[in-house]
Design a protein around this motif. Structure first.
Motif, short mmCIF file in Angstrom:
data_model
loop_
_atom_site.label_atom_id
_atom_site.label_comp_id
_atom_site.label_asym_id
_atom_site.label_seq_id
_atom_site.Cartn_x
_atom_site.Cartn_y
_atom_site.Cartn_z
N UNK A 1 0.98 -1.14 0.02
CA UNK A 1 -0.02 0.31 -0.06
C UNK A 1 0.94 1.20 -0.04
N UNK A 2 2.15 1.12 -0.27
CA UNK A 2 2.93 2.23 -0.19
C UNK A 2 2.97 3.02 -1.21
N UNK A 3 2.54 4.60 -1.02
CA UNK A 3 2.13 5.11 -2.36
C UNK A 3 3.41 5.66 -2.98
N UNK A 4 4.84 5.26 -2.49
CA UNK A 4 5.96 5.66 -3.08
C UNK A 4 6.35 4.92 -4.34
N UNK A 5 5.75 3.79 -4.23
CA UNK A 5 6.01 2.76 -5.42
C UNK A 5 5.01 2.66 -6.57
N UNK A 6 5.37 2.95 -7.71
CA UNK A 6 4.71 3.14 -8.81
C UNK A 6 4.08 1.97 -9.18
N UNK A 7 4.82 0.71 -9.31
CA UNK A 7 4.15 -0.67 -10.05
C UNK A 7 5.28 -1.60 -9.69
N UNK A 8 4.68 -2.91 -9.91
CA UNK A 8 5.79 -3.93 -9.73
C UNK A 8 5.96 -4.51 -10.88
N UNK A 9 7.22 -4.87 -11.33
CA UNK A 9 7.50 -5.55 -12.56
C UNK A 9 7.96 -6.85 -12.29
N UNK A 10 7.23 -7.80 -12.65
CA UNK A 10 7.67 -9.22 -11.93
C UNK A 10 8.82 -9.72 -12.49
N UNK A 11 8.98 -9.87 -13.80
CA UNK A 11 10.46 -10.62 -14.28
C UNK A 11 10.67 -9.58 -15.69
N UNK A 12 11.96 -9.41 -15.64
CA UNK A 12 12.68 -8.66 -16.92
C UNK A 12 12.94 -9.70 -17.86
N UNK A 13 12.30 -9.48 -19.13
CA UNK A 13 12.58 -10.59 -20.21
C UNK A 13 12.69 -11.82 -19.77
N UNK A 14 11.68 -12.42 -19.33
CA UNK A 14 11.69 -13.93 -18.93
C UNK A 14 12.33 -15.00 -19.62
N UNK A 15 11.99 -14.62 -21.04
CA UNK A 15 12.23 -15.68 -21.80
C UNK A 15 13.65 -15.35 -22.69
N UNK A 16 14.48 -14.45 -22.18
CA UNK A 16 15.68 -14.08 -22.83
C UNK A 16 16.74 -15.05 -22.52
N UNK A 17 17.32 -15.76 -23.60
CA UNK A 17 18.22 -16.82 -23.49
C UNK A 17 19.74 -16.41 -23.44
N UNK A 18 19.99 -14.90 -23.34
CA UNK A 18 21.45 -14.65 -23.21
C UNK A 18 22.33 -15.12 -24.35
#
Length: 377
Positions: free
Chosen positions: A181-198
């Motif tokens: 409930x912290x208004x200082x947090x805009x949003x939650x990004x769960x995983x960055x580029x989940x299927x990136x195989x590097x």
């Protein structure tokens, strides 16, 4: 008698609903809810932020290297540009080492953001770069190599062993739940580029080759699980994860992961490092979902993804914009992606990412002046 039976049935039904509340109430926001939330936001402009003296997420967040003074100074540069958000990566290993200390440092970071009128998007997991992260002192940057020390979270040891995923669930529920409930947090990004195989760094074409062979599928499974874990924490902020490749013109043409992201994200985020025409096409494709749009990665100058090329159309469409790179430093992201295949021994003639030098001097004064013009600063 009949009325009493009906009343009893209604009570039982309510009890069942309460018991199932995590799976019933905690669903994707409706488009109406998402757009009402977005209408309250300013035009969102910011950067993916890593302090210049941190090579990766571990060095940013571990107690011995967490540096509020540098963070405060560099967020001041962002405020001066008129930026109002930052995308910032957390790490499950730091939580596992000292959950309470980690959350206190997150709180301290959020206080510094608030001081500079910035509301960050917090990223829980990342599938890019080194799959073998280690706590403790981090190695020095490899000369001229883009993101030579950035690490995945979770690393391959946990990602590849699902018996260890319960700790990831605990991490998500604790961190999201603590700031739900912290208004200082805009949003939650769960995983960055989940299927990136590097592929070109730690994968099949890379110089190190330590990536899991099943990495892409595991990444898809992780992001699906991660959405569920985050929803269990019942955040008041939106949750999302960004597609970064593929055909987005219709659900039927999408792969499984992208389809899942578009059908489960509260607000739609996406990555695009292409020239303006392709960027604008992506926006047109994504409008079909009727949800707020935020580009959470863009700006690679040699690839013709620039502030001047992207910000005007994004502002017209009220698409939020978060570029990669802010202050040049240990991340080495002034060097291009191909620095994993080529040797760079001097500053490149054109910086790939980043806006400022470590001393706060703009790389291109005309560019920072343009950003200020766009933000109204």
């Amino acid at each position: 008698m009949k009325n009493r039976i009906n009343f009893s049935f209604r009570i039982a039904f309510v009890v069942i609903l309460a018991a199932l509340s995590p799976s019933i109430r905690a669903q994707q926001w409706t488009a109406k809810q998402a757009n009402e939330w977005y209408a309250k936001q300013p035009w969102l402009v910011g950067s993916n932020y890593m302090p210049s003296n941190a090579i990766n997420q571990l060095e940013m967040w571990q107690a011995e290297s967490f540096d509020p003074k540098t963070i405060d100074k560099e967020l001041g540069y962002a405020e001066d540009l008129g930026m109002n958000t930052m995308r910032v990566f957390l790490h499950d290993m730091v939580w596992r080492q000292d959950a309470e200390g980690f959350k206190k440092r997150i709180d301290q970071f959020l206080a510094l953001c608030a001081k500079h009128k910035i509301r960050p998007m917090l990223v829980l997991f990342d599938s890019c770069w080194d799959p073998l992260p280690k706590l403790g002192k981090q190695h020095e940057p490899v000369l001229g190599r883009h993101n030579s020390g950035w690490v995945q979270g979770p690393g391959a040891v946990i990602l590849g062993d699902k018996t260890k995923w319960e700790s990831l669930r605990s991490y998500v529920k604790d961190v999201v739940g603590s700031f739900r409930t912290d208004e200082r947090v805009l949003a939650w990004d769960i995983v960055n580029e989940p299927d990136n195989d590097n592929a070109n760094s730690y994968g099949r074409n890379g110089t190190i080759k330590t990536e899991l062979p099943t990495k892409q599928q595991l990444g898809v499974e992780l992001v699906k699980a991660g959405f569920g874990w985050a929803r269990e924490a019942k955040p008041t902020q939106p949750i999302t994860a960004a597609p970064w490749n593929g055909d987005w013109s219709s659900l039927e043409k999408m792969n499984d992961m992208n389809r899942f992201l578009f059908q489960n994200s509260d607000i739609i985020t996406f990555h695009n490092y292409a020239p303006p025409a392709e960027f604008e096409k992506r926006i047109r494709d994504l409008k079909q979902f009727g949800r707020p749009l935020i580009c959470t990665e863009y700006m690679a100058r040699p690839a013709q993804s620039t502030f001047a090329g992207c910000l005007p159309s994004a502002k017209t469409e009220k698409v939020g914009m978060i570029n990669w790179g802010f202050v040049s430093g240990k991340s080495n992201t002034i060097y291009p992606w191909d620095s994993w295949q080529k040797t760079y021994t001097a500053e490149p003639p054109v910086w790939f990412h980043d806006i400022f030098r470590e001393n706060g001097e703009p790389y291109l004064p005309a560019e920072t002046a343009f950003i200020k013009k766009m933000t109204g600063k």
